[in-house]
Design a protein around this motif. Sequence first.
Motif, short mmCIF file in Angstrom:
data_model
loop_
_atom_site.label_atom_id
_atom_site.label_comp_id
_atom_site.label_asym_id
_atom_site.label_seq_id
_atom_site.Cartn_x
_atom_site.Cartn_y
_atom_site.Cartn_z
N ARG A 188 0.83 -1.20 0.00
CA ARG A 188 0.00 0.00 0.00
C ARG A 188 0.87 1.26 0.00
NH1 ARG A 188 -2.39 3.41 3.91
NH2 ARG A 188 -4.44 4.23 3.23
N PHE A 189 1.93 1.24 0.79
CA PHE A 189 2.82 2.41 0.88
C PHE A 189 3.43 2.72 -0.49
CE2 PHE A 189 6.94 4.39 1.32
CZ PHE A 189 6.73 5.39 2.25
N TYR A 190 4.00 1.69 -1.12
CA TYR A 190 4.64 1.92 -2.42
C TYR A 190 3.60 2.23 -3.50
CZ TYR A 190 9.03 0.28 -0.40
OH TYR A 190 10.17 0.14 0.37
N GLY A 191 2.40 1.67 -3.36
CA GLY A 191 1.34 1.98 -4.31
C GLY A 191 0.94 3.44 -4.24
N ILE A 192 0.82 3.97 -3.02
CA ILE A 192 0.49 5.39 -2.84
C ILE A 192 1.63 6.26 -3.36
CG2 ILE A 192 0.12 7.19 -1.12
CD1 ILE A 192 -1.37 5.12 0.56
N MET A 193 2.86 5.85 -3.06
CA MET A 193 4.03 6.60 -3.53
C MET A 193 4.05 6.68 -5.05
SD MET A 193 8.00 5.86 -2.53
CE MET A 193 9.29 7.10 -2.80
N MET A 194 3.74 5.56 -5.68
CA MET A 194 3.72 5.51 -7.13
C MET A 194 2.57 6.37 -7.68
SD MET A 194 3.46 2.17 -9.66
CE MET A 194 1.77 1.77 -9.15
N GLY A 195 1.38 6.24 -7.09
CA GLY A 195 0.22 6.98 -7.57
C GLY A 195 0.38 8.48 -7.44
N VAL A 196 0.81 8.93 -6.27
CA VAL A 196 0.99 10.37 -6.05
C VAL A 196 2.12 10.91 -6.92
CG1 VAL A 196 1.60 12.14 -4.36
CG2 VAL A 196 0.05 10.28 -3.72
N GLY A 197 3.24 10.17 -6.95
CA GLY A 197 4.39 10.62 -7.74
C GLY A 197 4.05 10.77 -9.21
N TYR A 198 3.44 9.74 -9.79
CA TYR A 198 3.07 9.80 -11.20
C TYR A 198 1.94 10.80 -11.43
CZ TYR A 198 5.92 5.68 -12.33
OH TYR A 198 6.95 4.81 -12.53
N GLY A 199 1.00 10.88 -10.49
CA GLY A 199 -0.11 11.80 -10.66
C GLY A 199 0.36 13.24 -10.77
N VAL A 200 1.25 13.63 -9.86
CA VAL A 200 1.76 15.00 -9.88
C VAL A 200 2.77 15.18 -11.01
CG1 VAL A 200 3.11 16.71 -8.59
CG2 VAL A 200 1.40 15.32 -7.40
N GLY A 201 3.76 14.27 -11.08
CA GLY A 201 4.86 14.44 -12.02
C GLY A 201 4.44 14.38 -13.47
N LEU A 202 3.61 13.41 -13.83
CA LEU A 202 3.19 13.29 -15.23
C LEU A 202 2.27 14.44 -15.64
CD1 LEU A 202 2.66 9.43 -15.59
CD2 LEU A 202 4.60 10.82 -16.33
N SER A 203 1.50 14.94 -14.70
CA SER A 203 0.66 16.11 -15.00
C SER A 203 1.53 17.32 -15.32
CB SER A 203 -0.25 16.44 -13.81
OG SER A 203 -1.14 15.37 -13.55
N VAL A 204 2.56 17.53 -14.50
CA VAL A 204 3.47 18.65 -14.73
C VAL A 204 4.22 18.46 -16.05
CG1 VAL A 204 5.56 19.81 -13.89
CG2 VAL A 204 3.74 19.19 -12.29
N ASN A 205 4.74 17.26 -16.28
CA ASN A 205 5.50 17.00 -17.49
C ASN A 205 4.63 17.12 -18.75
OD1 ASN A 205 7.67 16.59 -15.86
ND2 ASN A 205 7.87 14.40 -16.23
N TYR A 206 3.38 16.69 -18.64
CA TYR A 206 2.47 16.82 -19.79
C TYR A 206 2.22 18.30 -20.10
CZ TYR A 206 -1.70 16.59 -22.68
OH TYR A 206 -2.60 16.75 -23.71
N TYR A 207 2.03 19.09 -19.06
CA TYR A 207 1.85 20.53 -19.25
C TYR A 207 3.06 21.12 -19.96
CZ TYR A 207 2.78 25.34 -17.79
OH TYR A 207 3.14 26.66 -17.78
N GLU A 208 4.26 20.74 -19.55
CA GLU A 208 5.47 21.27 -20.16
C GLU A 208 5.59 20.86 -21.63
OE1 GLU A 208 8.12 21.08 -16.02
OE2 GLU A 208 8.58 19.77 -17.72
N VAL A 209 5.42 19.57 -21.90
CA VAL A 209 5.55 19.06 -23.26
C VAL A 209 4.51 19.69 -24.18
CG1 VAL A 209 5.26 16.99 -24.68
CG2 VAL A 209 6.68 16.89 -22.63
N GLN A 210 3.27 19.74 -23.71
CA GLN A 210 2.19 20.31 -24.52
C GLN A 210 2.45 21.78 -24.82
OE1 GLN A 210 -0.06 18.33 -25.70
NE2 GLN A 210 -1.30 19.84 -26.78
#
Length: 440
Positions: free
Chosen positions: A277-299
Amino acid sequence: MRTTQTSLTPLKALDRIQSLDVMRGIVLFGILLMNINGMALAHAYEDPTISGGAKGWDLYTWVTTNMLFEGTMRALFSLLFGAGMFIFLDRLEKKGAGIKAADIYFRRLLWLLLFGLIHAYLLLWYGEILFSYALMGFLVYSFRNMAPKKLIFIALILFSIGTVWKYADYKSDVKMIENLELVEQFKSEGKALTDELEEATEQWEDLQKERSPEAIAEYNSNMQKNYFGVVAFLAPQNFNFHKYYLFRYDVWDILSMMLLGIAFFKLKLLSAVKSYRFYGIMMGVGYGVGLSVNYYEVQMIIENNFSLLSFSKSNITYELGRVAVAMGHIGAIMLLCKLPVLSLLKNALGAVGKMALTNYVMHSVIAMFLFTGAGFGLFGEFQRHELLYIVFTIWIFQLIASPIWLKYHYFGPLEWLWRNLSYQKKHALKKERSEYQSLK
């Protein structure tokens, strides 16, 4: 208690943390995925419109690597280096090495610094990072005994300073573009240009000249010269790279992640012992925030046709995006290590990670013979997406070769040399026949 010299020896296989080796192997492959663009193309690491292609599969490749790997692989490599140097030093101190622990630690970094210079100037990789790691490693020593919360706080401060600096760079670029618009206005009105406007014009012309087809063709030609010709061509670039990046980026980009590496190791985040559960949350939050930011930059970059200002503006949120995605990667890798699946792949990745220095330098040696005039001289001949075939081939080779090598040897070749130089003592490299036969 008096400790003998013979007790100060490198980690044995049973003492290693498998999750760190697996993570190191994955990150090493991700590093190659990014570095190959600088190894094979001129000025294409960041901007795909300069060389390598920016349409179709080349664009998809650029988008994917920038979303998932750019900055994050370097962040994780730095994080692992910080954790590794802490483990190395902590182990020596617990064995009662005393001041000798510091002696071995700093000697290890001095040799790494020399390896970095050889890697850059003689193995022809101007994007090499060992030199910077050695210098930042000297600073890490003073932080090793700090509590995780303090280490994380200092890392956040460093990230913030880097972000503020990038914001200042963006404002400077905005000012330059505004001045260029004034230049056109002044010329249309027949007015003399001010010193500031003259400077903006020269700066813009230099930027355009560097990315012109003629400049790229000349760069490709220089990289296709014989070995000593390429050495002479890259030497000034290596010098400027090490001189400039040291104070401009390394402290905010590398040291910050090394400190996080120590903190995360102390918090047992990197040993795959936390819950699913810990690593799942870490993965979800990390990707949720990071990929959103990176998508904004790339777009934003694509919508603005890869303009200077779009790249400059994307750098403001760069740290947030890359660090968040890196956290997502950690969660995903630790989940992989915990799950009772893909054992053969994980063992192979672990072997690649155990030989990280050898495999990292091997990337540069292969690239030198493939792309420069020291070998086939194919620099500038590939499109961005075509380089992926070379990357995947190297991955497969190292996944096969690394376990085979470690079946018969204790260390990778460069790891063995580095240990001998660090401890000032020759260690056994080849295993006894009885040792590897017992593994059958």
